[in-house]
Design a protein around this motif. Structure first.
Motif, PDB file in Angstrom:
ATOM      1  N   PRO A   1      31.012 -32.177 -62.242  1.00  0.00           N
ATOM      2  CA  PRO A   1      31.750 -30.965 -62.353  1.00  0.00           C
ATOM      3  C   PRO A   1      33.279 -31.458 -61.992  1.00  0.00           C
ATOM      4  O   PRO A   1      33.800 -32.048 -61.308  1.00  0.00           O
ATOM      5  N   ARG A   2      34.203 -30.723 -63.019  1.00  0.00           N
ATOM      6  CA  ARG A   2      35.642 -31.119 -62.808  1.00  0.00           C
ATOM      7  C   ARG A   2      36.359 -30.355 -61.614  1.00  0.00           C
ATOM      8  O   ARG A   2      35.834 -29.525 -61.250  1.00  0.00           O
ATOM      9  N   LYS A   3      37.383 -31.247 -61.223  1.00  0.00           N
ATOM     10  CA  LYS A   3      37.879 -30.791 -60.010  1.00  0.00           C
ATOM     11  C   LYS A   3      39.439 -30.781 -60.423  1.00  0.00           C
ATOM     12  O   LYS A   3      40.026 -31.842 -60.662  1.00  0.00           O
ATOM     13  N   ILE A   4      40.070 -29.758 -60.499  1.00  0.00           N
ATOM     14  CA  ILE A   4      41.389 -29.482 -61.065  1.00  0.00           C
ATOM     15  C   ILE A   4      42.385 -28.882 -59.801  1.00  0.00           C
ATOM     16  O   ILE A   4      42.378 -27.645 -59.662  1.00  0.00           O
TER      17      ILE A   4
ATOM     18  N   ILE B   1      38.619 -25.175 -59.369  1.00  0.00           N
ATOM     19  CA  ILE B   1      40.109 -25.176 -59.471  1.00  0.00           C
ATOM     20  C   ILE B   1      40.632 -25.154 -58.184  1.00  0.00           C
ATOM     21  O   ILE B   1      40.158 -24.396 -57.425  1.00  0.00           O
ATOM     22  N   ILE B   2      41.448 -26.192 -57.833  1.00  0.00           N
ATOM     23  CA  ILE B   2      42.133 -25.774 -56.338  1.00  0.00           C
ATOM     24  C   ILE B   2      43.643 -25.492 -56.491  1.00  0.00           C
ATOM     25  O   ILE B   2      44.403 -26.150 -56.959  1.00  0.00           O
TER      26      ILE B   2
ATOM     27  N   ARG C   1      41.876 -12.393 -55.589  1.00  0.00           N
ATOM     28  CA  ARG C   1      41.450 -11.735 -56.938  1.00  0.00           C
ATOM     29  C   ARG C   1      41.026 -12.921 -57.821  1.00  0.00           C
ATOM     30  O   ARG C   1      40.144 -12.709 -58.244  1.00  0.00           O
ATOM     31  N   ARG C   2      41.563 -13.986 -57.693  1.00  0.00           N
ATOM     32  CA  ARG C   2      41.451 -15.203 -58.541  1.00  0.00           C
ATOM     33  C   ARG C   2      39.933 -15.673 -58.081  1.00  0.00           C
ATOM     34  O   ARG C   2      39.187 -16.077 -59.107  1.00  0.00           O
ATOM     35  N   ILE C   3      39.618 -15.682 -57.020  1.00  0.00           N
ATOM     36  CA  ILE C   3      38.409 -16.218 -56.645  1.00  0.00           C
ATOM     37  C   ILE C   3      37.280 -15.147 -56.816  1.00  0.00           C
ATOM     38  O   ILE C   3      36.255 -15.920 -57.609  1.00  0.00           O
TER      39      ILE C   3
ATOM     40  N   GLY D   1      41.747 -21.921 -52.549  1.00  0.00           N
ATOM     41  CA  GLY D   1      43.034 -21.556 -52.228  1.00  0.00           C
ATOM     42  C   GLY D   1      43.784 -22.389 -51.101  1.00  0.00           C
ATOM     43  O   GLY D   1      43.172 -22.334 -49.947  1.00  0.00           O
ATOM     44  N   MET D   2      44.536 -23.334 -51.377  1.00  0.00           N
ATOM     45  CA  MET D   2      44.675 -24.250 -50.525  1.00  0.00           C
ATOM     46  C   MET D   2      46.111 -24.419 -50.021  1.00  0.00           C
ATOM     47  O   MET D   2      47.129 -24.779 -51.115  1.00  0.00           O
ATOM     48  N   GLY D   3      46.480 -24.177 -48.734  1.00  0.00           N
ATOM     49  CA  GLY D   3      47.754 -24.359 -48.467  1.00  0.00           C
ATOM     50  C   GLY D   3      48.445 -25.794 -48.308  1.00  0.00           C
ATOM     51  O   GLY D   3      47.502 -26.697 -47.821  1.00  0.00           O
TER      52      GLY D   3
END
Ligand code: NAP
Length: 469
Positions: A66-69, A96-97, A109-111, A123-125
């Motif tokens: 699975p892709r990790k972007i 997606i990160i 919302r995106r999650i 969502g990564m700070g």
């Protein structure tokens, strides 16, 4: 096939891509403006396994499933635009990160939207600026634990490493990561402003040169105030402009810019009803600074008479150091309280001592004091604003006379100290059993029949304060 994809090759993206590749992972990169991808590959990529792509389809197809972007693009609409471009090529289970400074409500919302399509989202700070991104940032990922597990190994490796472990942890559910990053920035605003106020006092009252202030800052940096912001501040003080030979700091226009995270922190604190005066006043201070023309005009209209006092400079410097420590402590206190409240309200399930641990390295607010704050919190995890402990009270009381003296002195010399003063007022409010809110309640009831409660009996009361006809 490459292991990680990264979109957005501005300052942060370029450095993060290099960091990931240098830890042994193969990386595919993509940037909206192709020219930047070319430049990056030509100028910065040496032996790292980084491949550039100029269309999103071949970028996605270059990634292992699975892709990790990772997205490192401008916060706001650009993140939604990139997600829309990616979606036609992604499959269920891809991740997606978002490593940008996205607003936490956008992340929630995106999650939700992506979950419906079977796409995982974190969502990564990311804190630490460009050097942090390259050498090891503080990473604050939030979302589903399943998504975190997919990239945990990479994140732990690329994060800053300290004696307390890598500066990355699973922060919590949903938008917890971006929430914590937002408050991190709110605290950052407050500490930057407090340092600037102390600098202002040394410059205008003690008449110190930037060089002398640099020496004081460096000395402080070797003690309890040791921190990234103190370190860069003493370096800034000594930096000379090549063109003029003058101290560059003296040539920089005093209008502080902002990108939104400080403002969001204050807005959210107001929404959740958590007091964060120092964080909010740091935002206000930046807003005030922006009215340069008005300030210059009005300063000419006010006659300032300065007191004729002989100051013991060494004592003032010690008081300034204490005042700054007081302000740094209370700024963290306010920020942590806000995170705790959000964790309850949004069910993030955040571990506050862990948050303090991952701020120890890589990030802009990394500081020696974090160990002390963790010690206080670890003694009692319910002490969410850190104030309810003998250790914190004694730490702050030791510095109380200093911050009182410093803020009074500043006022005598017409120097604003929005953050230092609000730190003191926050503490004084929190340790005051009787605030004048009784009068506010009476006023509200007088003009709006808003009712009040009494201290001598149970119930809700309203008084006809005077006849209305
Ligand atoms: N700079 C820092 O110290 C720092 C620290 C921590 C976090 N952050 C956050 O990290 C993220 C990246 O920061 P940054 O300073 O490196 O860059 P930035 O200036 O915030 O963003 C520039 C990047 O976004 C891309 N972009 C803008 N609009 C786009 C759109 N509509 N579609 C696709 N791509 C778009 C740009 O592509 P083009 O080249 O095509 O314009 C470029 O790659 C931001 O969210 C930022 O807030 C920054």
């Amino acid at each position: 096939m490459n292991e990680i994809g990264l979109i957005g090759l501005a300052v942060m993206g370029q450095n993060l891509a290099l960091n990931i590749a240098r830890k042994g992972y193969s990386v595919s990169v993509f940037n909206r403006t192709s020219e930047k991808t070319k430049e990056f590959l030509e100028e910065r990529v040496k032996n790292e396994k980084i491949e550039g792509y100029h269309d999103i389809k071949s970028f996605v197809e270059s990634l292992k499933k699975p892709r990790k972007i990772i997205l490192m693009v401008k916060a706001g609409k650009p993140v939604d635009d990139v997600i829309q471009e990616l979606l036609p090529y992604l499959e269920k289970g891809d991740l997606i990160i978002d490593g940008g400074n996205s607003y936490f409500k956008d992340t929630s919302r995106r999650i939700k939207e992506l979950k419906e399509k079977g796409i995982l989202y974190l969502g990564m700070g990311v804190s630490g600026g460009e050097a942090g991104a390259l050498h090891g940032p503080s990473l604050m990922p939030g979302g589903s634990i399943e998504a975190y597990e997919m990239v945990k190994d990479v994140l732990l490796k690329i994060a800053a490493q300290t004696e307390s472990g890598p500066c990355c942890t699973y922060v919590g559910n949903d938008s917890a990561g971006h929430f914590v990053k937002m408050v991190h920035n709110g605290i950052e605003y407050a500490i930057m402003q407090a340092i600037s106020e102390v600098y202002d006092i040394m410059r205008k009252i003690l008449k110190f040169s930037p060089e002398e202030i640099g020496d004081v800052f460096e000395r402080w940096n070797n003690g309890e105030l040791n921190s990234f912001l103190m370190e860069i501040s003493f370096k800034i003080m000594r930096y000379k402009d090549e063109e003029t030979g003058k101290h560059l700091v003296d040539l920089i226009l005093d209008e502080a810019e902002q990108k939104g995270t400080g403002k969001w922190t204050s807005q959210t604190a107001l929404d959740l009803g958590i007091p964060t005066p120092s964080l909010s006043l740091a935002v206000e201070a930046r807003s005030l600074s922006f009215f340069k023309e008005d300030r210059v005009k009005l300063s000419g209209k006010v006659k300032k008479t300065y007191p004729d006092v002989k100051l013991d400079k060494e004592k003032v410097i010690k008081d300034l150091e204490n005042a700054l420590l007081f302000s740094v402590f209370t700024s963290f206190s306010q920020g942590l309280w806000l995170i705790h409240e959000a964790s309850k309200t949004f069910e993030y399930n955040i571990d506050l001592p862990e948050v303090l641990r991952i701020w120890k390295g890589g990030c802009i607010i990394r500081a020696k004091i974090l160990d002390f704050l963790r010690e206080i919190l670890n003694e009692n995890k319910e002490n969410v604003n850190l104030l309810d402990s003998d250790k914190s009270i004694s730490f702050l009381m030791d510095k109380l006379d200093s911050i009182r003296y410093v803020t009074n002195l500043a006022k005598e010399f017409y120097i604003p100290t929005l953050v230092l003063s609000s730190s003191l007022d926050y503490f004084l409010s929190m340790v005051e059993g009787n605030l004048p809110a009784n009068l506010i309640q009476a006023q509200r009831d007088f003009f709006g029949a808003h009712t009040y409660r009494r201290i001598d009996k149970e119930g809700i009361f309203h008084t006809e304060w005077e006849p209305i006809d």
